[in-house]
Write a protein that holds these residues in place. Structure first.
Motif, PDB file in Angstrom:
ATOM      1  N   GLY A  25      44.185  36.782  45.822  1.00  0.00           N
ATOM      2  CA  GLY A  25      45.400  35.913  45.913  1.00  0.00           C
ATOM      3  C   GLY A  25      45.963  35.751  44.582  1.00  0.00           C
ATOM      4  N   GLY A  26      45.582  36.045  43.377  1.00  0.00           N
ATOM      5  CA  GLY A  26      46.194  35.827  42.146  1.00  0.00           C
ATOM      6  C   GLY A  26      47.545  36.982  42.351  1.00  0.00           C
ATOM      7  N   ALA A  27      47.196  38.248  42.589  1.00  0.00           N
ATOM      8  CA  ALA A  27      48.174  39.255  42.717  1.00  0.00           C
ATOM      9  C   ALA A  27      49.211  38.753  44.009  1.00  0.00           C
ATOM     10  CB  ALA A  27      47.686  40.638  43.089  1.00  0.00           C
ATOM     11  N   VAL A  28      48.798  38.093  44.912  1.00  0.00           N
ATOM     12  CA  VAL A  28      49.585  38.003  46.031  1.00  0.00           C
ATOM     13  C   VAL A  28      50.578  36.781  45.711  1.00  0.00           C
ATOM     14  CG1 VAL A  28      49.781  36.639  48.165  1.00  0.00           C
ATOM     15  CG2 VAL A  28      47.926  38.336  47.836  1.00  0.00           C
ATOM     16  N   VAL A  29      50.131  35.681  44.686  1.00  0.00           N
ATOM     17  CA  VAL A  29      51.099  34.719  44.331  1.00  0.00           C
ATOM     18  C   VAL A  29      52.189  35.353  43.310  1.00  0.00           C
ATOM     19  CG1 VAL A  29      49.601  32.671  45.178  1.00  0.00           C
ATOM     20  CG2 VAL A  29      49.611  33.626  42.798  1.00  0.00           C
ATOM     21  N   ALA A  82      43.553  43.066  38.669  1.00  0.00           N
ATOM     22  CA  ALA A  82      44.746  43.536  38.012  1.00  0.00           C
ATOM     23  C   ALA A  82      45.594  44.347  38.853  1.00  0.00           C
ATOM     24  CB  ALA A  82      44.015  44.834  36.752  1.00  0.00           C
ATOM     25  N   ALA A  83      45.516  44.906  39.823  1.00  0.00           N
ATOM     26  CA  ALA A  83      46.476  45.612  40.681  1.00  0.00           C
ATOM     27  C   ALA A  83      47.372  44.689  41.554  1.00  0.00           C
ATOM     28  CB  ALA A  83      45.625  46.662  41.914  1.00  0.00           C
ATOM     29  N   LEU A 115      49.990  29.718  34.939  1.00  0.00           N
ATOM     30  CA  LEU A 115      48.526  29.187  34.411  1.00  0.00           C
ATOM     31  C   LEU A 115      47.669  30.490  34.843  1.00  0.00           C
ATOM     32  CD1 LEU A 115      46.383  27.413  32.901  1.00  0.00           C
ATOM     33  CD2 LEU A 115      46.207  26.161  35.331  1.00  0.00           C
ATOM     34  N   MET A 116      46.877  30.946  33.982  1.00  0.00           N
ATOM     35  CA  MET A 116      45.824  31.936  34.349  1.00  0.00           C
ATOM     36  C   MET A 116      44.577  31.354  34.103  1.00  0.00           C
ATOM     37  SD  MET A 116      47.868  35.477  33.230  1.00  0.00           S
ATOM     38  CE  MET A 116      49.436  35.625  33.830  1.00  0.00           C
ATOM     39  N   ILE A 117      43.664  31.486  35.010  1.00  0.00           N
ATOM     40  CA  ILE A 117      42.172  31.013  34.793  1.00  0.00           C
ATOM     41  C   ILE A 117      41.239  32.093  35.034  1.00  0.00           C
ATOM     42  CG2 ILE A 117      40.341  29.252  35.388  1.00  0.00           C
ATOM     43  CD1 ILE A 117      42.832  27.466  36.328  1.00  0.00           C
ATOM     44  N   HIS A 118      39.961  32.421  34.227  1.00  0.00           N
ATOM     45  CA  HIS A 118      39.115  33.391  34.601  1.00  0.00           C
ATOM     46  C   HIS A 118      37.861  33.039  33.947  1.00  0.00           C
ATOM     47  CE1 HIS A 118      39.622  37.582  36.149  1.00  0.00           C
ATOM     48  NE2 HIS A 118      38.536  37.544  36.051  1.00  0.00           N
ATOM     49  N   GLY A 119      36.797  33.452  34.374  1.00  0.00           N
ATOM     50  CA  GLY A 119      35.318  33.141  33.704  1.00  0.00           C
ATOM     51  C   GLY A 119      35.113  34.532  33.127  1.00  0.00           C
ATOM     52  N   ARG A 176      39.699  40.732  31.631  1.00  0.00           N
ATOM     53  CA  ARG A 176      40.835  41.401  31.079  1.00  0.00           C
ATOM     54  C   ARG A 176      41.998  41.413  32.024  1.00  0.00           C
ATOM     55  NH1 ARG A 176      36.425  44.726  29.488  1.00  0.00           N
ATOM     56  NH2 ARG A 176      36.712  46.145  30.953  1.00  0.00           N
ATOM     57  N   SER A 177      41.603  41.356  33.316  1.00  0.00           N
ATOM     58  CA  SER A 177      42.951  41.423  34.280  1.00  0.00           C
ATOM     59  C   SER A 177      43.844  40.125  33.951  1.00  0.00           C
ATOM     60  CB  SER A 177      42.374  41.300  35.745  1.00  0.00           C
ATOM     61  OG  SER A 177      41.563  42.409  36.050  1.00  0.00           O
ATOM     62  N   SER A 178      43.232  39.070  33.787  1.00  0.00           N
ATOM     63  CA  SER A 178      44.141  37.807  33.381  1.00  0.00           C
ATOM     64  C   SER A 178      44.632  38.075  31.956  1.00  0.00           C
ATOM     65  CB  SER A 178      43.146  36.709  33.559  1.00  0.00           C
ATOM     66  OG  SER A 178      42.814  36.467  34.902  1.00  0.00           O
ATOM     67  N   GLU A 179      43.877  38.568  31.036  1.00  0.00           N
ATOM     68  CA  GLU A 179      44.260  38.520  29.706  1.00  0.00           C
ATOM     69  C   GLU A 179      45.595  39.644  29.605  1.00  0.00           C
ATOM     70  OE1 GLU A 179      39.850  37.911  27.488  1.00  0.00           O
ATOM     71  OE2 GLU A 179      40.580  39.954  27.949  1.00  0.00           O
ATOM     72  N   GLU A 180      45.475  40.756  30.377  1.00  0.00           N
ATOM     73  CA  GLU A 180      46.673  41.542  30.352  1.00  0.00           C
ATOM     74  C   GLU A 180      47.784  41.064  31.111  1.00  0.00           C
ATOM     75  OE1 GLU A 180      49.199  44.728  29.864  1.00  0.00           O
ATOM     76  OE2 GLU A 180      47.221  44.164  28.788  1.00  0.00           O
ATOM     77  N   ALA A 181      47.656  40.407  32.183  1.00  0.00           N
ATOM     78  CA  ALA A 181      48.698  39.655  32.693  1.00  0.00           C
ATOM     79  C   ALA A 181      49.363  38.653  32.105  1.00  0.00           C
ATOM     80  CB  ALA A 181      48.421  39.108  34.363  1.00  0.00           C
ATOM     81  N   TYR A 182      48.598  37.816  31.273  1.00  0.00           N
ATOM     82  CA  TYR A 182      48.986  36.687  30.488  1.00  0.00           C
ATOM     83  C   TYR A 182      49.885  37.242  29.211  1.00  0.00           C
ATOM     84  CZ  TYR A 182      49.064  33.159  26.482  1.00  0.00           C
ATOM     85  OH  TYR A 182      49.371  32.440  25.657  1.00  0.00           O
ATOM     86  N   ARG A 183      49.426  38.487  28.539  1.00  0.00           N
ATOM     87  CA  ARG A 183      50.288  39.105  27.785  1.00  0.00           C
ATOM     88  C   ARG A 183      51.432  39.700  28.133  1.00  0.00           C
ATOM     89  NH1 ARG A 183      51.573  43.906  26.064  1.00  0.00           N
ATOM     90  NH2 ARG A 183      50.735  45.023  27.801  1.00  0.00           N
ATOM     91  N   ARG A 184      51.775  39.996  29.231  1.00  0.00           N
ATOM     92  CA  ARG A 184      53.036  40.549  29.903  1.00  0.00           C
ATOM     93  C   ARG A 184      53.914  39.428  30.431  1.00  0.00           C
ATOM     94  NH1 ARG A 184      49.566  43.830  32.995  1.00  0.00           N
ATOM     95  NH2 ARG A 184      50.647  42.772  35.001  1.00  0.00           N
ATOM     96  N   ALA A 185      53.332  38.164  30.565  1.00  0.00           N
ATOM     97  CA  ALA A 185      54.231  37.128  31.434  1.00  0.00           C
ATOM     98  C   ALA A 185      54.915  36.352  30.144  1.00  0.00           C
ATOM     99  CB  ALA A 185      53.010  36.047  31.798  1.00  0.00           C
TER     100      ALA A 185
END
Length: 218
Positions: A130-134, A154-155, A170-174, A183-192
């Motif tokens: 759902g993260g990728a979906v939204v 990530a995909a 807002l990106m949240i991960h454990g 790292r999926s959230s960290e990479e998406a955050y870097r690009r946002a």
């Protein structure tokens, strides 16, 4: 009748079909059942209405399907509270929770339903797939004002670079997530683009149950 829309999902052009929505009150429940009928099938939603609301939130889960929720029932708790703040909420059940394109279509149909109820500004919340979906859905709609991405894969997150200008994310991960790497959230955050925020919870797994009672104020 909900109108058609041409969208791009995972670099694929998709036509969101016309849809007819049927609202079915659920006695004793905090929500009404909404069934959105298209030639692709029926998308079921739980609708928590705030009368006259101009703001709305759509919440979606991951590949588990159904009306699943992260963080110890976060979605039903939020959905019941938001109408107290004049925000309508809609929880969407995917027709095919393993298909990013169709799950994005389901989410956009949910957004279209809220718009049909007078909502003009939308927030999206998605867990795992759902993260990728939204992110995909937000990149296709300037009415989206905020996106919350929880334990995302990530995909499919590549369109984070083209969210509407001013859309907050807002990106949240454990850091103990063994299903999708933080790292999926960290990479998406870097690009946002700004405004953006990343929170990593120590010791929390994929569902973030360990952080269910935590505050986001830090």
């Amino acid at each position: 009748m909900l109108g058609t829309a041409a969208i791009e999902v995972d670099a694929t052009k998709v036509e969101v079909p016309q849809a007819t929505a049927r609202l079915v009150p659920q006695p004793g429940e905090a929500y009404d059942l909404v069934e959105i009928e298209t030639d692709r099938g029926t998308t079921a939603c739980h609708y928590y209405e705030a009368k006259g609301a101009r703001n709305g939130v759509v919440m979606v889960g991951g590949t588990g399907g159904g009306f699943d929720s992260p963080a110890g029932g976060l979605y039903p708790r939020l959905a019941q509270d938001l109408p107290n703040h004049r925000i309508s909420a809609l929880r969407v059940r995917y027709r095919d929770p393993n298909d990013l394109v169709e799950s994005t279509v389901d989410t956009i149909l949910g957004m279209r339903y809220l718009e049909s109820q007078g909502v003009s500004a939308v927030g999206l919340v998605g867990h795992s797939l759902g993260g990728a979906v939204v992110i995909q859905a937000a990149a296709n709609d300037p009415k989206v004002r905020a996106v919350v991405v929880i334990s995302t894969q990530a995909a499919g997150t590549e369109p984070v670079t083209r969210l509407p200008e001013g859309t907050a994310i807002l990106m949240i991960h454990g850091d103990a997530d063994t299903v999708t790497s933080p790292r999926s959230s960290e990479e998406a955050y870097r690009r946002a683009r700004e405004p953006r925020r990343l929170i990593i919870y120590e010791g929390a797994g994929h569902s973030l149950d360990e952080a269910a009672g935590s505050s986001l104020s830090r």
